[in-house]
Write a protein that holds these residues in place. Structure first.
Motif, PDB file in Angstrom:
ATOM      1  N   PRO A   1       3.640 -27.333  30.073  1.00 18.95           N
ATOM      2  CA  PRO A   1       3.985 -25.564  29.682  1.00 18.95           C
ATOM      3  C   PRO A   1       3.069 -25.328  28.509  1.00 18.95           C
ATOM      4  CG  PRO A   1       6.283 -26.280  29.525  1.00 18.95           C
ATOM      5  CD  PRO A   1       5.395 -27.173  29.834  1.00 18.95           C
ATOM      6  N   THR A   2       2.862 -24.353  28.580  1.00 13.87           N
ATOM      7  CA  THR A   2       1.764 -23.842  27.825  1.00 13.87           C
ATOM      8  C   THR A   2       3.066 -22.469  27.086  1.00 13.87           C
ATOM      9  OG1 THR A   2      -0.117 -23.427  28.815  1.00 13.87           O
ATOM     10  CG2 THR A   2       0.660 -21.743  27.232  1.00 13.87           C
ATOM     11  N   LEU A   3       3.053 -22.696  25.200  1.00 14.36           N
ATOM     12  CA  LEU A   3       4.259 -22.221  24.258  1.00 14.36           C
ATOM     13  C   LEU A   3       3.404 -20.726  24.950  1.00 14.36           C
ATOM     14  CD1 LEU A   3       6.912 -22.238  23.143  1.00 14.36           C
ATOM     15  CD2 LEU A   3       5.564 -22.603  21.023  1.00 14.36           C
ATOM     16  N   GLN A   4       4.709 -19.611  24.651  1.00 16.07           N
ATOM     17  CA  GLN A   4       4.806 -18.269  24.968  1.00 16.07           C
ATOM     18  C   GLN A   4       4.737 -17.648  23.221  1.00 16.07           C
ATOM     19  OE1 GLN A   4       2.514 -16.955  27.403  1.00 16.07           O
ATOM     20  NE2 GLN A   4       2.602 -18.708  28.618  1.00 16.07           N
TER      21      GLN A   4
ATOM     22  N   ASP B   1      -0.801 -15.031  16.289  1.00 10.59           N
ATOM     23  CA  ASP B   1       0.206 -15.204  17.889  1.00 10.59           C
ATOM     24  C   ASP B   1       1.279 -15.984  16.666  1.00 10.59           C
ATOM     25  OD1 ASP B   1      -1.222 -13.832  19.340  1.00 10.59           O
ATOM     26  OD2 ASP B   1      -2.644 -16.018  19.715  1.00 10.59           O
ATOM     27  N   HIS B   2       2.492 -15.241  17.487  1.00  7.27           N
ATOM     28  CA  HIS B   2       3.483 -15.860  16.261  1.00  7.27           C
ATOM     29  C   HIS B   2       4.514 -16.838  17.920  1.00  7.27           C
ATOM     30  CE1 HIS B   2       3.516 -13.519  12.632  1.00  7.27           C
ATOM     31  NE2 HIS B   2       2.801 -12.658  13.559  1.00  7.27           N
ATOM     32  N   TYR B   3       5.143 -17.567  17.585  1.00  7.82           N
ATOM     33  CA  TYR B   3       5.304 -18.757  18.700  1.00  7.82           C
ATOM     34  C   TYR B   3       6.564 -19.479  17.369  1.00  7.82           C
ATOM     35  CZ  TYR B   3       1.349 -19.490  20.730  1.00  7.82           C
ATOM     36  OH  TYR B   3      -0.152 -19.366  21.956  1.00  7.82           O
ATOM     37  N   ARG B   4       7.363 -20.007  18.476  1.00  5.59           N
ATOM     38  CA  ARG B   4       8.899 -20.606  17.773  1.00  5.59           C
ATOM     39  C   ARG B   4       9.234 -21.614  18.724  1.00  5.59           C
ATOM     40  NH1 ARG B   4      12.290 -16.382  18.680  1.00  5.59           N
ATOM     41  NH2 ARG B   4      11.925 -15.709  16.620  1.00  5.59           N
ATOM     42  N   LEU B   5       9.848 -22.908  17.958  1.00  2.00           N
ATOM     43  CA  LEU B   5       9.643 -24.152  19.016  1.00  2.00           C
ATOM     44  C   LEU B   5      11.245 -24.433  18.340  1.00  2.00           C
ATOM     45  CD1 LEU B   5       6.833 -25.863  19.066  1.00  2.00           C
ATOM     46  CD2 LEU B   5       7.935 -24.964  20.780  1.00  2.00           C
ATOM     47  N   THR B   6      11.601 -24.895  19.327  1.00  2.00           N
ATOM     48  CA  THR B   6      13.539 -25.294  18.727  1.00  2.00           C
ATOM     49  C   THR B   6      12.995 -27.057  19.165  1.00  2.00           C
ATOM     50  OG1 THR B   6      14.580 -23.366  18.833  1.00  2.00           O
ATOM     51  CG2 THR B   6      15.945 -25.579  19.002  1.00  2.00           C
TER      52      THR B   6
ATOM     53  N   LEU C   1      11.797 -30.606  25.487  1.00  2.00           N
ATOM     54  CA  LEU C   1      11.151 -30.689  26.507  1.00  2.00           C
ATOM     55  C   LEU C   1      10.121 -32.441  25.536  1.00  2.00           C
ATOM     56  CD1 LEU C   1       9.414 -28.092  27.545  1.00  2.00           C
ATOM     57  CD2 LEU C   1      11.373 -29.297  28.745  1.00  2.00           C
ATOM     58  N   PHE C   2       9.609 -33.511  26.250  1.00  3.17           N
ATOM     59  CA  PHE C   2       9.237 -34.452  25.925  1.00  3.17           C
ATOM     60  C   PHE C   2       7.472 -34.853  27.151  1.00  3.17           C
ATOM     61  CE2 PHE C   2       7.500 -39.134  26.190  1.00  3.17           C
ATOM     62  CZ  PHE C   2       6.873 -39.122  25.207  1.00  3.17           C
ATOM     63  N   PRO C   3       5.903 -34.480  26.982  1.00  9.10           N
ATOM     64  CA  PRO C   3       5.607 -33.539  25.680  1.00  9.10           C
ATOM     65  C   PRO C   3       6.173 -32.213  25.339  1.00  9.10           C
ATOM     66  CG  PRO C   3       4.051 -34.278  27.125  1.00  9.10           C
ATOM     67  CD  PRO C   3       5.074 -34.631  27.783  1.00  9.10           C
ATOM     68  N   GLY C   4       6.447 -31.731  24.369  1.00 12.03           N
ATOM     69  CA  GLY C   4       6.748 -30.714  24.141  1.00 12.03           C
ATOM     70  C   GLY C   4       5.465 -29.867  24.658  1.00 12.03           C
ATOM     71  N   PRO C   5       5.910 -27.934  24.506  1.00 13.46           N
ATOM     72  CA  PRO C   5       4.746 -27.544  25.061  1.00 13.46           C
ATOM     73  C   PRO C   5       3.642 -27.454  24.204  1.00 13.46           C
ATOM     74  CG  PRO C   5       7.010 -26.632  24.648  1.00 13.46           C
ATOM     75  CD  PRO C   5       7.369 -27.727  23.711  1.00 13.46           C
ATOM     76  N   THR C   6       2.367 -26.826  25.435  1.00 12.39           N
ATOM     77  CA  THR C   6       1.422 -27.091  24.929  1.00 12.39           C
ATOM     78  C   THR C   6       1.369 -25.869  23.918  1.00 12.39           C
ATOM     79  OG1 THR C   6       0.475 -28.552  26.262  1.00 12.39           O
ATOM     80  CG2 THR C   6      -1.406 -26.936  25.242  1.00 12.39           C
ATOM     81  N   ILE C   7       0.330 -25.380  21.960  1.00  6.66           N
ATOM     82  CA  ILE C   7       0.316 -24.461  21.808  1.00  6.66           C
ATOM     83  C   ILE C   7      -1.587 -24.355  22.161  1.00  6.66           C
ATOM     84  CG2 ILE C   7      -0.390 -23.599  20.071  1.00  6.66           C
ATOM     85  CD1 ILE C   7       2.679 -24.651  19.356  1.00  6.66           C
TER      86      ILE C   7
ATOM     87  N   SER D   1       0.858 -18.519  13.651  1.00  4.77           N
ATOM     88  CA  SER D   1       2.785 -19.141  13.137  1.00  4.77           C
ATOM     89  C   SER D   1       3.897 -19.870  14.435  1.00  4.77           C
ATOM     90  CB  SER D   1       2.771 -17.259  12.139  1.00  4.77           C
ATOM     91  OG  SER D   1       4.397 -17.680  12.034  1.00  4.77           O
ATOM     92  N   VAL D   2       4.398 -21.144  13.457  1.00 10.39           N
ATOM     93  CA  VAL D   2       4.836 -21.462  14.606  1.00 10.39           C
ATOM     94  C   VAL D   2       6.344 -21.140  13.591  1.00 10.39           C
ATOM     95  CG1 VAL D   2       5.545 -23.437  15.734  1.00 10.39           C
ATOM     96  CG2 VAL D   2       3.913 -22.777  16.015  1.00 10.39           C
ATOM     97  N   GLN D   3       7.757 -20.513  13.806  1.00  9.47           N
ATOM     98  CA  GLN D   3       8.884 -20.991  13.634  1.00  9.47           C
ATOM     99  C   GLN D   3       9.276 -22.374  14.645  1.00  9.47           C
ATOM    100  OE1 GLN D   3      11.484 -18.659  14.406  1.00  9.47           O
ATOM    101  NE2 GLN D   3      12.788 -19.478  12.322  1.00  9.47           N
TER     102      GLN D   3
END
Ligand code: C2O
Ligand code: CU
Ligand code: CU
Length: 493
Positions: free
Chosen positions: A66-69, A78-83, A105-111, A120-122
């Motif tokens: 999935p594309t990260l929102q 654009d400010h993102y957060r990934l856990t 997720l594996f793979p992680g979301p697509t930025i 910016s990714v938190q």
């Protein structure tokens, strides 16, 4: 007093040290990618054991990460957060696989990022260990690069800032924790980062549903569906089950269109030789760090760990019902066939591939040439210029804004996928021979074959500070094939 690090090294040394002096001896160890026969490159990975599950090829549907929102977008960022969290994935039918994944997720979301807009990714680390996140191929400040000792403690979070001032490219983010990168990436800590720009967006290339990431990663599975990862091996771990975007030997449904595939080798050790079983070519449009000057037609593409290629594949002339297998000609057994494309929909195609992509502006004249000798020591492990990694030591100090030639001289019997942080480089030559057109673009990782010398040229622009360069065979990296460079400010005369 033996530290854990020294123990790990000697464990690895036992395996590699015996084998290195004599390549023909290696081939008896049931553990090769490619063949040690004349004319075929030799890549060695460690095969700890076979998977204890069976999976039928071309049954799983190819998932698209999935594309990260962004949770917020302002004028320039654009400010993102990934856990980062433990999760359970369904990979082998009927079983669940514990993973560590970005957002589970594996793979992680697509930025998806655009040149000129910052990201910016938190990164929130809910895992039971410290982690590091590196955006591979990005030109970032040292504090945002994910230096292997610059950890996010377990339970903490941290902001990474990506300026996105570089040209369009397929980047990827992954764990980079000192000595644990191999294990952490294997458990799932990797995802795509697609950077576009105006010039690339203006080209008539397949887009949206026809622009597909393919994250290649091999794994070994235990009988209960969990990943099997042998710790303490310095050779590079080879899995027998090939995943694409996290699904085993999948099939993808395509239409009679052109497709742009962004192919990432996210395997720890495996080197691929990609080809189609029916002999159709790839039209390669990009290397690791961006577009080629012009499309290149190739029947086979080698892809080392961390390398990316972007290719356009033509299904327009295929009768509905056509199937075509994407092969790995260095793979053996089931792993020789990566996935299958099934042409199941007739659709018109309007894209006409451009004959010119993005010209390469060569870097200026080099001011310095540095040789990086790649070797193995039975006690210390994999070395660069005879040295293991030491965060307190700086091994090269390029001056900000200057251009250098780096010479990777492989003195060892195995191939190494050499990667330099911060910069993009051009390959000057391999043993004096200029690169093939498919390698003659901007790169950040280059496979240096056993005994080979590869020269690359890069401008150390962007940011001063400390960064690493290393082999991207992740077990080589962890055992200790990594050194440090510091981009320094020019001293006033
Ligand atoms: Cu993808 Cu330092 O690595
Ligand atoms: Cu990197
Ligand atoms: Cu290596």
């Amino acid at each position: 007093m033996l530290t854990r690090r020294a123990l790990l090294k000697s464990a690895g040394a036992g395996v590699v040290g015996l084998a290195l002096p004599n390549l023909s001896g290696l081939s008896t160890r049931a553990a090769a990618v490619g063949q040690a026969t004349a004319g075929v490159p030799f890549y060695y990975c460690f095969v700890p054991r076979a998977s204890q599950v069976a999976v039928t090829s071309f049954v799983a549907e190819l998932p698209i990460p999935p594309t990260l929102q962004p949770f917020r977008s302002d004028a320039n960022t654009d400010h993102y957060r990934l856990t980062m969290r433990a999760a359970s994935a369904t990979i082998i039918p009927g079983l669940s696989t514990p993973i560590y994944g970005y957002d589970g997720l594996f793979p992680g979301p697509t930025i998806r990022a655009t040149r000129g807009r910052q990201v910016s990714v938190q990164q929130v680390n809910t895992l039971p260990m410290d982690t590091v996140v590196h955006l591979h191929g990005a030109h970032t400040r040292p504090a945002d690069d994910g230096h292997p000792v610059d950890v996010i403690p377990s339970g903490a979070s941290r902001f990474y800032h990506y300026p996105n001032h570089q040209q369009a490219a397929t980047l990827w983010y992954h764990d980079h924790t000192l000595m644990h990168t191999g294990a952490n990436v294997y458990r799932g800590l990797a995802g795509m980062y697609v950077l576009s720009d105006e010039m690339e967006a203006a080209l008539d290339l397949p887009r949206d549903e026809q622009d597909i990431p393919l994250v290649l990663a091999d794994r070994i599975f235990n009988a209960d569906g969990s990943f099997y990862y042998p710790t303490g091996h310095s050779d590079g771990v080879l899995g027998d089950i090939q995943l694409v975007n996290g699904a085993p030997f999948p099939r993808a449904t395509v239409a009679t269109r052109l497709y742009r595939f962004r192919i990432l080798n996210a395997s720890n050790c495996r080197v691929y030789s990609l080809s189609f079983a029916d002999g159709r070519p790839f039209t390669q449009i990009a290397t690791d760090a961006g577009l080629l000057p012009a499309p290149v037609t190739r029947s086979a593409i080698d892809l080392a760990p961390a390398e990316r290629v972007e290719v356009v594949v033509d299904f327009t002339a295929d009768p509905v019902g056509t199937t075509v297998v994407l092969r790995n000609d260095y793979g053996t057994g089931q792993a020789a066939q990566i996935m299958r494309f099934d042409v199941l929909r007739a659709e018109p195609e309007t894209v006409t591939l451009p004959s010119v992509l993005r010209p390469i502006v060569p870097p200026g004249d080099p001011v310095t040439t540095r040789t990086m000798a790649l070797s193995f020591d039975p006690v210390q492990g994999w070395l660069i210029n005879g040295k293991p990694f030491d965060a307190s030591r700086v091994d090269a100090s390029p001056v900000l804004g200057t251009t250098e030639v780096w010479v990777f001289a492989n003195l060892s019997g195995l191939a190494h996928a050499m990667h330099v942080h911060l910069v993009s480089f051009l390959i000057l030559d391999r043993d004096g021979v200029p690169p093939e057109p498919g390698e003659a673009g901007w790169k950040d990782t280059v496979l240096v074959h056993a005994g080979e010398t590869v020269r690359v040229i890069a401008t150390f622009a962007h940011y001063p500070g400390r960064f690493v360069f290393h082999c991207h065979n992740l077990e080589h990296e962890d055992h200790d094939m990594m050194n440090q460079f510091e981009v320094v400010l020019p001293t006033s005369p």
